[in-house]
Design a protein around this motif. Structure first.
Motif, PDB file in Angstrom:
ATOM      1  N   ARG A 133       0.853  -1.183   0.000  1.00 55.03           N
ATOM      2  CA  ARG A 133       0.000   0.000   0.000  1.00 55.03           C
ATOM      3  C   ARG A 133       0.890   1.235   0.000  1.00 55.03           C
ATOM      4  O   ARG A 133       1.860   1.313   0.746  1.00 55.03           O
ATOM      5  N   VAL A 134       0.552   2.217  -0.830  1.00 54.62           N
ATOM      6  CA  VAL A 134       1.367   3.412  -1.002  1.00 54.62           C
ATOM      7  C   VAL A 134       0.491   4.650  -0.868  1.00 54.62           C
ATOM      8  O   VAL A 134      -0.565   4.736  -1.503  1.00 54.62           O
ATOM      9  N   VAL A 135       0.928   5.607  -0.065  1.00 55.46           N
ATOM     10  CA  VAL A 135       0.214   6.875   0.041  1.00 55.46           C
ATOM     11  C   VAL A 135       1.217   8.014  -0.077  1.00 55.46           C
ATOM     12  O   VAL A 135       2.298   7.961   0.489  1.00 55.46           O
ATOM     13  N   GLY A 136       0.873   9.030  -0.861  1.00 50.43           N
ATOM     14  CA  GLY A 136       1.750  10.174  -1.054  1.00 50.43           C
ATOM     15  C   GLY A 136       1.493  10.816  -2.405  1.00 50.43           C
ATOM     16  O   GLY A 136       0.738  10.285  -3.229  1.00 50.43           O
ATOM     17  N   PRO A 137       2.103  11.969  -2.652  1.00 50.16           N
ATOM     18  CA  PRO A 137       2.947  12.728  -1.730  1.00 50.16           C
ATOM     19  C   PRO A 137       2.110  13.483  -0.709  1.00 50.16           C
ATOM     20  O   PRO A 137       1.043  13.984  -1.022  1.00 50.16           O
ATOM     21  N   SER A 155      -8.041  -4.264 -11.752  1.00 50.21           N
ATOM     22  CA  SER A 155      -9.210  -3.390 -11.847  1.00 50.21           C
ATOM     23  C   SER A 155      -8.722  -1.976 -11.659  1.00 50.21           C
ATOM     24  O   SER A 155      -8.377  -1.582 -10.560  1.00 50.21           O
ATOM     25  N   TYR A 156      -8.695  -1.210 -12.722  1.00 51.45           N
ATOM     26  CA  TYR A 156      -7.966   0.043 -12.689  1.00 51.45           C
ATOM     27  C   TYR A 156      -8.794   1.271 -12.993  1.00 51.45           C
ATOM     28  O   TYR A 156      -8.584   2.329 -12.446  1.00 51.45           O
ATOM     29  N   THR A 157      -9.786   1.161 -13.879  1.00 48.88           N
ATOM     30  CA  THR A 157     -10.481   2.357 -14.347  1.00 48.88           C
ATOM     31  C   THR A 157     -11.099   3.145 -13.205  1.00 48.88           C
ATOM     32  O   THR A 157     -11.073   4.369 -13.206  1.00 48.88           O
ATOM     33  N   HIS A 158     -11.643   2.459 -12.201  1.00 54.20           N
ATOM     34  CA  HIS A 158     -12.284   3.175 -11.104  1.00 54.20           C
ATOM     35  C   HIS A 158     -11.277   3.748 -10.123  1.00 54.20           C
ATOM     36  O   HIS A 158     -11.628   4.464  -9.202  1.00 54.20           O
ATOM     37  N   LEU A 159      -9.971   3.443 -10.336  1.00 53.76           N
ATOM     38  CA  LEU A 159      -8.948   3.964  -9.445  1.00 53.76           C
ATOM     39  C   LEU A 159      -8.193   5.140 -10.041  1.00 53.76           C
ATOM     40  O   LEU A 159      -7.626   5.937  -9.314  1.00 53.76           O
ATOM     41  N   ARG A 160      -8.176   5.278 -11.346  1.00 48.49           N
ATOM     42  CA  ARG A 160      -7.327   6.279 -11.980  1.00 48.49           C
ATOM     43  C   ARG A 160      -7.587   7.673 -11.413  1.00 48.49           C
ATOM     44  O   ARG A 160      -6.663   8.412 -11.102  1.00 48.49           O
ATOM     45  N   ALA A 161      -8.834   8.044 -11.276  1.00 48.86           N
ATOM     46  CA  ALA A 161      -9.155   9.387 -10.827  1.00 48.86           C
ATOM     47  C   ALA A 161      -8.808   9.592  -9.358  1.00 48.86           C
ATOM     48  O   ALA A 161      -8.806  10.708  -8.871  1.00 48.86           O
ATOM     49  N   HIS A 162      -8.515   8.518  -8.676  1.00 52.46           N
ATOM     50  CA  HIS A 162      -8.251   8.613  -7.246  1.00 52.46           C
ATOM     51  C   HIS A 162      -6.760   8.673  -6.935  1.00 52.46           C
ATOM     52  O   HIS A 162      -6.373   8.622  -5.783  1.00 52.46           O
ATOM     53  N   GLU A 163      -5.926   8.773  -7.950  1.00 49.92           N
ATOM     54  CA  GLU A 163      -4.490   8.764  -7.741  1.00 49.92           C
ATOM     55  C   GLU A 163      -3.913  10.162  -7.896  1.00 49.92           C
ATOM     56  O   GLU A 163      -4.320  10.920  -8.761  1.00 49.92           O
ATOM     57  N   THR A 164      -2.954  10.488  -7.032  1.00 45.84           N
ATOM     58  CA  THR A 164      -2.195  11.707  -7.260  1.00 45.84           C
ATOM     59  C   THR A 164      -1.201  11.425  -8.371  1.00 45.84           C
ATOM     60  O   THR A 164      -0.781  10.290  -8.574  1.00 45.84           O
ATOM     61  N   PRO A 165      -0.763  12.426  -9.119  1.00 50.60           N
ATOM     62  CA  PRO A 165       0.207  12.186 -10.185  1.00 50.60           C
ATOM     63  C   PRO A 165       1.468  11.502  -9.696  1.00 50.60           C
ATOM     64  O   PRO A 165       2.028  10.660 -10.379  1.00 50.60           O
ATOM     65  N   GLU A 166       1.962  11.833  -8.476  1.00 51.97           N
ATOM     66  CA  GLU A 166       3.199  11.212  -8.033  1.00 51.97           C
ATOM     67  C   GLU A 166       3.012   9.753  -7.690  1.00 51.97           C
ATOM     68  O   GLU A 166       3.952   8.983  -7.747  1.00 51.97           O
ATOM     69  N   HIS A 167       1.807   9.371  -7.314  1.00 55.82           N
ATOM     70  CA  HIS A 167       1.580   7.946  -7.114  1.00 55.82           C
ATOM     71  C   HIS A 167       1.966   7.197  -8.372  1.00 55.82           C
ATOM     72  O   HIS A 167       2.456   6.079  -8.326  1.00 55.82           O
ATOM     73  N   ARG A 168       1.724   7.841  -9.522  1.00 50.31           N
ATOM     74  CA  ARG A 168       1.971   7.168 -10.785  1.00 50.31           C
ATOM     75  C   ARG A 168       3.443   6.932 -11.007  1.00 50.31           C
ATOM     76  O   ARG A 168       3.824   6.115 -11.841  1.00 50.31           O
ATOM     77  N   GLY A 169       4.291   7.668 -10.274  1.00 49.68           N
ATOM     78  CA  GLY A 169       5.710   7.413 -10.403  1.00 49.68           C
ATOM     79  C   GLY A 169       6.076   6.028  -9.931  1.00 49.68           C
ATOM     80  O   GLY A 169       7.112   5.506 -10.310  1.00 49.68           O
ATOM     81  N   PHE A 170       5.272   5.424  -9.072  1.00 54.06           N
ATOM     82  CA  PHE A 170       5.541   4.086  -8.574  1.00 54.06           C
ATOM     83  C   PHE A 170       5.037   2.998  -9.509  1.00 54.06           C
ATOM     84  O   PHE A 170       5.374   1.854  -9.351  1.00 54.06           O
ATOM     85  N   ARG A 171       4.153   3.357 -10.431  1.00 55.53           N
ATOM     86  CA  ARG A 171       3.652   2.303 -11.294  1.00 55.53           C
ATOM     87  C   ARG A 171       2.984   2.831 -12.559  1.00 55.53           C
ATOM     88  O   ARG A 171       2.503   3.910 -12.600  1.00 55.53           O
ATOM     89  N   ARG A 172       3.018   1.976 -13.608  1.00 57.78           N
ATOM     90  CA  ARG A 172       2.263   2.273 -14.820  1.00 57.78           C
ATOM     91  C   ARG A 172       1.256   1.159 -14.945  1.00 57.78           C
ATOM     92  O   ARG A 172       1.614   0.019 -15.097  1.00 57.78           O
ATOM     93  N   LEU A 173       0.032   1.504 -14.838  1.00 59.95           N
ATOM     94  CA  LEU A 173      -0.993   0.488 -14.758  1.00 59.95           C
ATOM     95  C   LEU A 173      -1.719   0.300 -16.075  1.00 59.95           C
ATOM     96  O   LEU A 173      -2.167   1.242 -16.660  1.00 59.95           O
TER      97      LEU A 173
END
Length: 281
Positions: A76-80, A245-263
């Motif tokens: 589980r990852v939270v940030g920034p 299951s990703y589509t319902h999560l995309r809008a819930h991510e901060t841009p930096e979260h995406r630095g940890f993964r490409r989904l």
């Protein structure tokens, strides 16, 4: 010794006293679902994410580890976030109560709470506004206490050189401020196995020559030697993140979260982490 771990994103928050108001903090921890209840855990986490983590301010990510010694566990990852965010806690919140009631019944174990701060001068091309990459190489480096100067110097020079010469790769360097000692996390997102993690704009670019030109005669050799002396050991993790299951999560991510993964961008449901207040989230 390095270990290979592949992570799959599917969708809480722990309190630490350390706080630098100007730092960009991230937190990671690991969860294990009860035997035979992985799908139930993922579903419950996804529903909780949709209900409570539906903005950049509240975003949390979950990755499923699909290879290596921790196969089947979740990160589980939270940030920034700011330090104050982690110090607030959620143990008395509606979100926490939901987690305890609806997710914890499927949890076997939770461990490894670690808070990190990203070091901008050691990172490059870490852009919050850019979309995520498909894969992530996540390397843990443990430095000898009080002897990390050589490693920091080499990484800083490397980042400076790449920024100045149009290198296309991405790197985030994170310093562990809680949950361990003298530990660094180097995070490099990329799009495909077998491809280089970035190139210089000049195809004839000579990295070593430019390094020595920028930082002094034989600087690269000396910096590599000093960096090697700074390192106690590697706890390397190579993580791959593809969504179930990703589509319902995309809008819930901060841009930096995406630095940890490409989904998921090219695959759907292919192969391929957060918690506060000491419990869920």
């Amino acid at each position: 010794m390095k270990k290979l771990i592949l992570l799959l994103l599917i969708s809480p928050l722990f309190v630490f006293a350390q706080n630098n108001p100007n730092a960009e903090y991230w937190q990671i921890n690991r969860w294990e679902a009860k035997d035979g209840m992985a799908k139930e855990f993922e579903s419950a986490v996804a529903k909780k994410t949709k209900k409570f983590n539906n903005s950049q301010e509240t975003a949390i990510l979950t990755f499923r580890i699909v290879t290596g010694p921790d196969t089947g566990k979740y990160m589980r990852v939270v940030g920034p976030k700011s330090g104050d965010f982690f110090n607030e806690g959620v143990s008395n919140s509606q979100e926490y109560a939901y987690w305890m009631k609806n997710v914890m019944p499927y949890v076997k174990n939770q461990s490894g709470n670690k808070r990190t701060a990203r070091l901008d001068d050691l990172s490059y091309n870490w852009d919050n506004s850019k979309g995520p990459k498909k894969y992530v190489e996540f390397t843990t480096i443990r430095l000898n206490p009080g002897e990390g100067r050589g490693w920091f110097s080499m990484m800083r020079n490397d980042a400076k050189l790449k920024k100045a010469n149009g290198f296309t790769g991405i790197r985030g360097v994170f310093w562990l401020v809680s949950g361990g000692q003298s530990e660094m996390h180097v995070v490099e997102p990329y799009d495909a196995h077998g491809e280089r993690k970035g190139v210089f704009t000049d195809p004839d670019f000579d990295y070593r020559d430019e390094y020595n030109s920028m930082f002094g005669w034989r600087a690269r050799t000396y910096d590599q030697m000093n960096a090697g002396m700074s390192i106690r050991d590697y706890g390397g993790e190579i993580t791959e993140t593809l969504a179930v299951s990703y589509t319902h999560l995309r809008a819930h991510e901060t841009p930096e979260h995406r630095g940890f993964r490409r989904l998921r961008e090219k695959k759907k449901g292919g192969g391929g982490g957060g918690g506060g207040g000491g419990g869920g989230g």
